[in-house]
Design an enzyme around this catalytic site. Structure first.
Site, PDB file in Angstrom:
ATOM      1  N   HIS A 162       5.282   4.140  10.485  1.00 17.44           N
ATOM      2  CA  HIS A 162       5.010   3.342  11.273  1.00 17.44           C
ATOM      3  C   HIS A 162       3.947   4.122  12.164  1.00 17.44           C
ATOM      4  O   HIS A 162       2.916   3.723  12.193  1.00 17.44           O
ATOM      5  CB  HIS A 162       5.496   2.744  12.289  1.00 17.44           C
ATOM      6  CG  HIS A 162       5.103   1.046  11.753  1.00 17.44           C
ATOM      7  ND1 HIS A 162       3.786   0.901  12.422  1.00 17.44           N
ATOM      8  CD2 HIS A 162       5.638   0.149  12.693  1.00 17.44           C
ATOM      9  CE1 HIS A 162       3.325   0.038  12.497  1.00 17.44           C
ATOM     10  NE2 HIS A 162       5.004  -1.271  12.241  1.00 17.44           N
ATOM     11  N   ASP A 372      -0.747  -4.581  -7.599  1.00 22.90           N
ATOM     12  CA  ASP A 372      -0.685  -4.933  -8.881  1.00 22.90           C
ATOM     13  C   ASP A 372      -0.652  -3.541  -9.646  1.00 22.90           C
ATOM     14  O   ASP A 372      -1.445  -2.583  -9.605  1.00 22.90           O
ATOM     15  CB  ASP A 372      -1.986  -5.650  -9.095  1.00 22.90           C
ATOM     16  CG  ASP A 372      -1.848  -5.747 -11.318  1.00 22.90           C
ATOM     17  OD1 ASP A 372      -1.067  -5.755 -11.743  1.00 22.90           O
ATOM     18  OD2 ASP A 372      -2.435  -6.550 -11.682  1.00 22.90           O
TER      19      ASP A 372
END
Length: 440
Positions: A162, A372
């Site tokens: 993070h 994708d």
């Protein structure tokens, strides 16, 4: 649909994947927000599920491994290591050694996962997790694991540090990796580092986080469990319409579901009516910065917004009243951007109990469901909270994500709360939503 979620994953190969082109060796500074407690050492994980029924003959591990190598050319910090400076802050050493890539195989098909509605220890096999006491300098800023299932489907488990990126930045990275997998030459959104825009000497948000940690004693909750609850788009729209008829005001889905969950959790915990409760949620601040940050900025730029109410008023008042409290908190960040994040707030609530604080995070628009790799968008996206250390500012919290493709416009609530209130929380949520849905 729930799955048994009991399965075994066998690791086939574990390698370091370097950028496909040499990257410059350098030390990069992290911003003030990147270095905040509760952010800098936190690891957040994402699971992307693909049925892949139309390209079973193609090896997803090979495709994604090659795409990772290509995208690291543009995101070289993920191919380096975090280092501690003399003042204790972290920086990134761009070593070019690469990100960790794991190829694995499950002993069953994807149906075992169901809709990933409930947490199971088996899900952690879909991620490569280091021991909780691992030093921050020894972790991999990025780990990608591709687990194939017997049906030809696969799961991509990604672990991000993070301190290098926030949720939007992680989504941007994964979309870019998908583009590389589909044959694109470079990412459609150029990644931008520019952490110097938030100088380490600026008090930007640092005081607020330190102040919050000081006023919150250690939690007495003990064990926290992960669960989930789906609120359908029909239910959300019905409630929004009822509130609009009552007030002539527009309410967002986030405001409505946050208000419902805040009330339900407070009632489930049976907090005394004389006490106060606080709701904390994150808001993206990119558009508030002057000048606005470029689209490709992938560092942390999320602000914390706080809303507080008395328990008696929260439980006896209307849902619209609670929605308005949340709205007011959101507006305060927009209107008082500079003063809110640089100076302490007046009327601080040092006496509030830690258990009375709950966090909310909206992960629906981070782009994870748009990733994708050549098999279309992910059929399902979920999170597994398996961090290195318990450094969360709040232990009890809710994350909003998109449900699977079969209910794309609803909200899936991932809950992290004591096991003793899970059933009562769901009961309270159903009671409130049914009141609006069945309203004559």
């Amino acid at each position: 649909m729930a799955g048994s979620t009991e399965f075994v994953v066998r690791s086939l190969e574990r390698v370091m994947v370097a950028p496909s082109q040499p990257s410059p060796k350098a030390f990069l500074q992290l911003s003030t927000l990147d270095n905040l407690p509760g952010v800098r050492e936190n690891i957040f994980n994402t699971l992307l599920v693909y049925n892949a029924s139309d390209r079973v003959s193609v090896d997803p591990a090979k495709v994604i491994r090659q795409a990772l190598s290509k995208v690291l050319v543009y995101y070289s910090p993920f191919a380096g290591r975090l280092r501690k400076k003399e003042n204790g802050d972290l920086e990134v050493e761009c070593t070019g050694e690469g990100a960790l890539f794991v190829e694995a195989m499950a002993d069953t098909d994807l149906s075992v996962l169901g809709d990933l509605d409930d947490y199971s220890p088996s899900l952690e096999q879909l991620l490569f997790c280091l021991p909780p006491d691992t030093d921050i300098e020894d972790i991999h800023p990025l780990v990608v694991q591709v687990t194939r299932f017997t049906c030809g489907g696969f799961v991509v488990g990604v672990s991000f540090c993070h301190g290098i990126c926030d949720g939007l930045g992680a989504g941007q990275f994964l979309i870019a990796m998908g583009e590389m997998a589909r044959g694109e030459i470079k990412p459609s959104s150029e990644p931008i580092w520019k952490r110097e825009l938030l100088k380490p000497e600026d008090p930007l948000y640092r005081f607020q986080y330190y102040h919050f940690q000081l006023i919150c004693p250690p939690s007495t909750f003990g064990k926290i469990v992960q669960g989930s609850l789906v609120i359908t788009s029909e239910t959300i729209n019905c409630i929004k319409q009822c509130l609009r008829e009552e007030s002539k005001e527009f309410c967002s889905a986030f405001e409505v579901v946050s208000a419902l969950a805040w009330i339900a959790r407070t009632r489930a915990l049976q907090i005394p009516h004389s006490e106060n409760v606080k709701l904390i949620f994150a808001m993206d601040m990119r558009k508030l910065f002057n000048p606005p940050l470029s689209k490709g900025y992938y560092g942390n730029f999320v602000g914390t917004v706080c809303a507080m109410d008395n328990v008696k008023d929260l439980l006896s008042g209307s849902l619209l009243r609670v929605v308005r409290i949340i709205k007011k908190a959101k507006v305060s960040l927009n209107e008082h951007f500079t003063s809110t994040i640089v100076t302490p707030r007046s009327g601080s609530d040092e006496s509030i109990n830690y258990e009375n604080i709950v966090g909310f995070g909206d992960r629906r628009r981070l782009g994870f469901d748009e990733v994708d790799f050549g098999w279309g968008h992910a059929d399902n996206v979920s999170l597994v909270q398996h961090g290195l250390k318990d450094v969360s500012v709040v232990q009890s919290y809710f994350l909003f994500i998109r449900p699977p493709k079969n209910n794309p416009d609803g909200i899936k609530i991932l809950s992290f709360m004591p096991p003793s209130i899970v059933k009562s929380f769901k009961f309270e949520m159903e009671t409130m939503t049914n009141k609006y849905v069945t309203k004559p």
